[in-house]
Design a protein around this motif. Structure first.
Motif, PDB file in Angstrom:
ATOM      1  N   GLU A  48       0.832  -1.206   0.000  1.00 22.69           N
ATOM      2  CA  GLU A  48       0.000   0.000   0.000  1.00 22.69           C
ATOM      3  C   GLU A  48       0.867   1.256   0.000  1.00 22.69           C
ATOM      4  OE1 GLU A  48      -3.046   2.162   3.100  1.00 22.69           O
ATOM      5  OE2 GLU A  48      -2.999  -0.027   3.034  1.00 22.69           O
ATOM      6  N   LEU A  49       1.946   1.240   0.779  1.00 25.81           N
ATOM      7  CA  LEU A  49       2.847   2.390   0.824  1.00 25.81           C
ATOM      8  C   LEU A  49       3.528   2.602  -0.523  1.00 25.81           C
ATOM      9  CD1 LEU A  49       4.063   4.565   2.663  1.00 25.81           C
ATOM     10  CD2 LEU A  49       5.904   2.980   3.154  1.00 25.81           C
ATOM     11  N   ILE A  50       3.942   1.510  -1.168  1.00 24.76           N
ATOM     12  CA  ILE A  50       4.568   1.636  -2.490  1.00 24.76           C
ATOM     13  C   ILE A  50       3.587   2.205  -3.501  1.00 24.76           C
ATOM     14  CG2 ILE A  50       5.516   0.304  -4.419  1.00 24.76           C
ATOM     15  CD1 ILE A  50       6.759  -1.569  -2.336  1.00 24.76           C
ATOM     16  N   GLU A  51       2.343   1.767  -3.445  1.00 27.27           N
ATOM     17  CA  GLU A  51       1.348   2.240  -4.406  1.00 27.27           C
ATOM     18  C   GLU A  51       0.950   3.690  -4.166  1.00 27.27           C
ATOM     19  OE1 GLU A  51      -1.822  -0.520  -4.021  1.00 27.27           O
ATOM     20  OE2 GLU A  51      -0.737  -2.131  -5.036  1.00 27.27           O
ATOM     21  N   ASN A  52       0.904   4.119  -2.908  1.00 28.07           N
ATOM     22  CA  ASN A  52       0.372   5.454  -2.592  1.00 28.07           C
ATOM     23  C   ASN A  52       1.429   6.553  -2.553  1.00 28.07           C
ATOM     24  OD1 ASN A  52      -2.174   4.359  -2.398  1.00 28.07           O
ATOM     25  ND2 ASN A  52      -2.055   4.083  -0.190  1.00 28.07           N
ATOM     26  N   ASP A  53       2.640   6.252  -2.155  1.00 29.66           N
ATOM     27  CA  ASP A  53       3.685   7.272  -2.036  1.00 29.66           C
ATOM     28  C   ASP A  53       4.562   7.245  -3.286  1.00 29.66           C
ATOM     29  OD1 ASP A  53       5.503   9.145  -1.247  1.00 29.66           O
ATOM     30  OD2 ASP A  53       5.937   8.218   0.688  1.00 29.66           O
ATOM     31  N   VAL A  54       4.577   8.343  -3.995  1.00 30.80           N
ATOM     32  CA  VAL A  54       5.301   8.427  -5.266  1.00 30.80           C
ATOM     33  C   VAL A  54       6.810   8.298  -5.048  1.00 30.80           C
ATOM     34  CG1 VAL A  54       5.753   9.886  -7.272  1.00 30.80           C
ATOM     35  CG2 VAL A  54       3.475   9.839  -6.266  1.00 30.80           C
ATOM     36  N   ARG A  55       7.332   8.939  -4.010  1.00 29.30           N
ATOM     37  CA  ARG A  55       8.778   8.882  -3.772  1.00 29.30           C
ATOM     38  C   ARG A  55       9.231   7.459  -3.434  1.00 29.30           C
ATOM     39  NH1 ARG A  55       9.334  13.364   0.677  1.00 29.30           N
ATOM     40  NH2 ARG A  55       7.508  12.215   1.341  1.00 29.30           N
ATOM     41  N   VAL A  56       8.448   6.782  -2.613  1.00 25.90           N
ATOM     42  CA  VAL A  56       8.796   5.401  -2.250  1.00 25.90           C
ATOM     43  C   VAL A  56       8.700   4.509  -3.480  1.00 25.90           C
ATOM     44  CG1 VAL A  56       8.108   3.421  -0.840  1.00 25.90           C
ATOM     45  CG2 VAL A  56       8.075   5.702   0.150  1.00 25.90           C
ATOM     46  N   LYS A  57       7.705   4.757  -4.323  1.00 28.83           N
ATOM     47  CA  LYS A  57       7.545   3.945  -5.525  1.00 28.83           C
ATOM     48  C   LYS A  57       8.728   4.137  -6.475  1.00 28.83           C
ATOM     49  CE  LYS A  57       4.215   2.641  -9.021  1.00 28.83           C
ATOM     50  NZ  LYS A  57       2.839   2.762  -9.464  1.00 28.83           N
ATOM     51  N   GLU A  77      23.156   2.033  -2.163  1.00 28.06           N
ATOM     52  CA  GLU A  77      23.205   2.321  -0.729  1.00 28.06           C
ATOM     53  C   GLU A  77      22.554   3.662  -0.422  1.00 28.06           C
ATOM     54  OE1 GLU A  77      27.191   1.980   0.643  1.00 28.06           O
ATOM     55  OE2 GLU A  77      27.394  -0.079  -0.094  1.00 28.06           O
ATOM     56  N   ILE A  78      22.774   4.632  -1.274  1.00 28.98           N
ATOM     57  CA  ILE A  78      22.157   5.951  -1.084  1.00 28.98           C
ATOM     58  C   ILE A  78      20.639   5.837  -1.187  1.00 28.98           C
ATOM     59  CG2 ILE A  78      21.895   8.249  -2.097  1.00 28.98           C
ATOM     60  CD1 ILE A  78      24.893   8.067  -2.843  1.00 28.98           C
ATOM     61  N   LEU A  79      20.155   5.070  -2.156  1.00 29.40           N
ATOM     62  CA  LEU A  79      18.717   4.889  -2.299  1.00 29.40           C
ATOM     63  C   LEU A  79      18.123   4.153  -1.097  1.00 29.40           C
ATOM     64  CD1 LEU A  79      18.460   4.023  -6.076  1.00 29.40           C
ATOM     65  CD2 LEU A  79      17.560   6.048  -4.954  1.00 29.40           C
ATOM     66  N   GLU A  80      18.843   3.177  -0.580  1.00 21.88           N
ATOM     67  CA  GLU A  80      18.361   2.476   0.614  1.00 21.88           C
ATOM     68  C   GLU A  80      18.320   3.417   1.815  1.00 21.88           C
ATOM     69  OE1 GLU A  80      20.765  -1.001   1.105  1.00 21.88           O
ATOM     70  OE2 GLU A  80      19.762  -2.056  -0.535  1.00 21.88           O
ATOM     71  N   GLN A  81      19.270   4.334   1.906  1.00 24.92           N
ATOM     72  CA  GLN A  81      19.248   5.325   2.983  1.00 24.92           C
ATOM     73  C   GLN A  81      18.066   6.275   2.828  1.00 24.92           C
ATOM     74  OE1 GLN A  81      23.075   7.191   2.931  1.00 24.92           O
ATOM     75  NE2 GLN A  81      24.093   5.449   3.910  1.00 24.92           N
ATOM     76  N   LYS A  82      17.776   6.673   1.581  1.00 29.75           N
ATOM     77  CA  LYS A  82      16.604   7.520   1.343  1.00 29.75           C
ATOM     78  C   LYS A  82      15.325   6.784   1.738  1.00 29.75           C
ATOM     79  CE  LYS A  82      18.315  10.413  -2.416  1.00 29.75           C
ATOM     80  NZ  LYS A  82      18.145  10.775  -3.841  1.00 29.75           N
ATOM     81  N   LEU A  83      15.285   5.496   1.448  1.00 35.35           N
ATOM     82  CA  LEU A  83      14.134   4.691   1.830  1.00 35.35           C
ATOM     83  C   LEU A  83      14.003   4.641   3.353  1.00 35.35           C
ATOM     84  CD1 LEU A  83      11.872   2.924   0.634  1.00 35.35           C
ATOM     85  CD2 LEU A  83      13.377   0.972   0.984  1.00 35.35           C
TER      86      LEU A  83
END
Length: 107
Positions: A48-57, A77-83
């Motif tokens: 649900e979070l992946i579908e609703n949040d554009v940045r997370v998607k 690694e940078i992307l995982e930190q952003k996540l």
């Protein structure tokens, strides 16, 4: 007389043992069902979070592409930190990363 007492003690002991075994098995079954329900709940929250949040998607899609190409760069690694900064709940974040790494198809 003594034989009747011993038989009675053995009978009561076997009934007690039988009740304990039933209790143990029922507890294991309930724990297993609760664990499955919790896993499904966490996975559904992550989807649900992946579908609703554009940045997370966007991060999910990019990480998925990088893992499918087997590219382990510092950018991953940078992307995982952003996540980590976007998704504060650890269980959901770990489930998203598991979905990326395990090549789980999101439906």
């Amino acid at each position: 007389m003594l034989a009747k007492i011993i038989t009675a003690v053995i009978a009561v002991g076997s009934i007690y043992l039988y009740a304990m075994l039933i209790s143990l098995f029922s507890k294991k079954i309930v724990d297993f069902k609760a664990k499955k329900l919790a896993e499904n709940s966490i996975r559904s929250k992550a989807k649900e979070l992946i579908e609703n949040d554009v940045r997370v998607k966007k991060i999910y899609v990019y990480l998925r592409i990088m893992y499918l190409k087997n590219k382990h760069t510092p950018e991953v690694e940078i992307l995982e930190q952003k996540l980590r900064t976007l998704v504060r709940e650890k269980a959901i974040r770990e489930e998203i990363l598991h979905m990326v790494r395990a090549k789980v198809i999101m439906r």
